[in-house]
Design an enzyme around this catalytic site. Structure first.
Site, mmCIF file in Angstrom:
data_model
loop_
_atom_site.group_PDB
_atom_site.id
_atom_site.type_symbol
_atom_site.label_atom_id
_atom_site.label_comp_id
_atom_site.label_asym_id
_atom_site.label_seq_id
_atom_site.Cartn_x
_atom_site.Cartn_y
_atom_site.Cartn_z
ATOM 1 N N MET A 128 0.833 -1.205 0.000
ATOM 2 C CA MET A 128 0.000 0.000 0.000
ATOM 3 C C MET A 128 0.867 1.255 0.000
ATOM 4 S SD MET A 128 -3.422 -0.489 2.333
ATOM 5 C CE MET A 128 -2.723 -1.306 3.754
ATOM 6 N N PRO A 131 6.268 6.163 -1.637
ATOM 7 C CA PRO A 131 7.082 7.296 -1.195
ATOM 8 C C PRO A 131 6.278 8.580 -0.978
ATOM 9 C CG PRO A 131 8.246 6.088 -2.907
ATOM 10 C CD PRO A 131 6.874 5.480 -2.812
ATOM 11 N N GLU A 244 -6.420 -5.050 10.414
ATOM 12 C CA GLU A 244 -5.018 -4.651 10.481
ATOM 13 C C GLU A 244 -4.751 -3.835 11.740
ATOM 14 O OE1 GLU A 244 -1.682 -1.989 8.059
ATOM 15 O OE2 GLU A 244 -3.516 -2.614 7.039
ATOM 16 N N LEU A 339 13.386 2.185 34.595
ATOM 17 C CA LEU A 339 13.743 1.437 35.813
ATOM 18 C C LEU A 339 14.951 0.530 35.600
ATOM 19 C CD1 LEU A 339 10.155 0.552 37.082
ATOM 20 C CD2 LEU A 339 11.725 2.245 38.044
ATOM 21 N N GLY A 365 -0.085 1.498 9.815
ATOM 22 C CA GLY A 365 -1.505 1.186 9.942
ATOM 23 C C GLY A 365 -2.364 2.421 10.125
ATOM 24 N N GLY A 366 -1.777 3.596 9.895
ATOM 25 C CA GLY A 366 -2.468 4.860 10.145
ATOM 26 C C GLY A 366 -1.901 5.496 11.405
ATOM 27 N N THR A 367 -1.420 6.724 11.299
ATOM 28 C CA THR A 367 -0.796 7.396 12.435
ATOM 29 C C THR A 367 -1.822 7.678 13.540
ATOM 30 O OG1 THR A 367 -1.245 9.592 11.537
ATOM 31 C CG2 THR A 367 0.846 8.535 10.894
#
Length: 389
Positions: A128, A131, A244, A339, A365-367
């Site tokens: 998908m 650039p 997804e 830690l 997967g999408g921001t």
């Protein structure tokens, strides 16, 4: 608290997946991280054990069972074995590619691809991202020109997981100028002339994933390789994005849970100023927050998995799961890594690798910003559509 959404079959599957992750993957994980790729044989071994293509029909080697709890278990067991990167190679194959290859294919295509897909002989990827087109799926430019009995494909994809190993790439291509109705899905196969793989990308984390650039130069793709109907690709992509995003949410939760377990073990044994790190109030408070966040996320995500199985999971609820789980993961891993002190920065420690691996989950997967946009639109706060919709 008992999670309660796994049944006997799932627990038996978990035992098999656990043995595979611990015995056949974990001992080699750092070697594969350094190599930047996993050997193809690990897919065929997983196929022999029935760990691939669960939803494929039985006549092609699958279980014929569409139950995302099996996918969830496999992700969790890889994370528990501190080899989550390999688990995500499998997740692209299983969780993302299976719906396209099992549900959009005709009988001829199923017979051609599914037996190899289920056995691990044919490794799958999805193409998908480009650039110039990431979260904006409708903005893809890879073009497919109808030449009669085939399409001529030109363009490029980037950030493609399994890109080097893949034999089947489910590619989104543009078959007309229409922003949404102009996208078609087709399968590009390994040996097609003009289909080339670029470099294996040098990433911050997930080093064992072969994340690659792909280029298509006058690739002749037969019309027999089109998935579903021409021009319906955007619809198919949107339909499967919920699964997804659940895969990403499940992975983020599992990584945070594994980090919590590792950190608890560490603070019980590490000492400072003459006492265990776990005896300090700051440690107790930090890990109290982490365990609470993990438990709350777990309840919502398990519910979403059941909704996905019942075909009731909305795009907005999947976005909520991804947004919350990935942001929660970032907060919790940061607290856990702190830690460990300086050791938390050493790649030989799983917490350091987990922190690096986790950074991408708020992007792919999408921001997180896109997730907020999807959720916000469901609130109907304005009668005017957002720009770029």
């Amino acid at each position: 608290m008992d999670r309660g959404h796994y049944e006997a079959d799932h627990l038996a599957f978990a035992e098999m997946a656990r043995g595979f992750a611990q015995k056949e993957v974990a001992p080699h994980y750092l070697e594969w991280e350094d190599a930047g790729i996993v050997p193809r044989e690990i897919f065929t071994r997983a196929g022999e054990l029935g760990l691939l293509g669960f939803a494929a029909p039985q006549q092609y080697g699958g279980l014929g069972v569409r139950d995302f709890r099996f996918n969830q278990i496999l992700i969790e067991e890889f994370m528990n074995a501190d080899c989550g990167g390999v688990g995500l190679n499998f997740a692209v194959h299983n969780d993302i590619c299976t719906p396209y290859l099992a549900e959009l294919t005709n009988e001829e295509q199923r017979g051609r691809w599914l037996p190899g897909f289920v056995s691990g002989r044919l490794i799958a990827a999805i193409g998908m991202t480009e650039p110039v087109a990431g979260s904006d799926v409708a903005g893809i430019r890879t073009a497919a020109v109808d030449m009669g009995d085939h399409f001529l494909v030109n363009g490029a994809k980037t950030f493609i997981t399994n890109g080097t190993n893949a034999d089947l790439v489910i590619a989104a291509v543009r078959t007309s100028p229409d922003r949404h109705r102009g996208i078609t899905l087709m399968v590009l196969e390994r040996d097609m002339a003009g289909f080339e793989r670029g470099r294996n990308l040098d990433k911050l984390g997930l080093h064992c994933q072969d994340t690659s650039e792909l280029s298509f130069t006058a690739v002749e793709v037969p019309k027999e390789n089109v998935l579903g109907e021409v021009g319906h690709g955007f619809e198919y992509l949107m339909r499967n994005l919920a699964q997804e995003r659940m895969q990403i949410a499940v992975g983020s939760l599992a990584r945070a849970r594994a980090a919590l377990r590792t950190t608890i073990d560490y603070v019980r044994t590490r000492t400072a100023f003459g006492q265990q790190i776990g005896a300090f109030q700051n440690t107790r408070f930090a890990l109290a927050d982490v365990t609470t966040e993990v438990s709350v996320a777990e309840a919502f995500i398990d519910k979403c998995v059941l909704e996905l199985n019942a075909d009731r999971l909305s795009g907005a609820d999947a976005a909520k799961a991804k947004l919350w789980a990935t942001e929660m993961e970032f907060r919790c891993l940061d607290s856990c890594q702190q830690l460990f002190g300086g050791y938390g920065y050493m790649r030989e420690y799983p917490i350091a690798r987990a922190a690096a691996d986790a950074r991408i989950t708020r992007v792919y997967g999408g921001t997180s910003e896109i997730m907020r946009e999807i959720i916000g639109r469901e609130l109907a706060l304005s009668d005017r559509p957002a720009k770029g919709a």
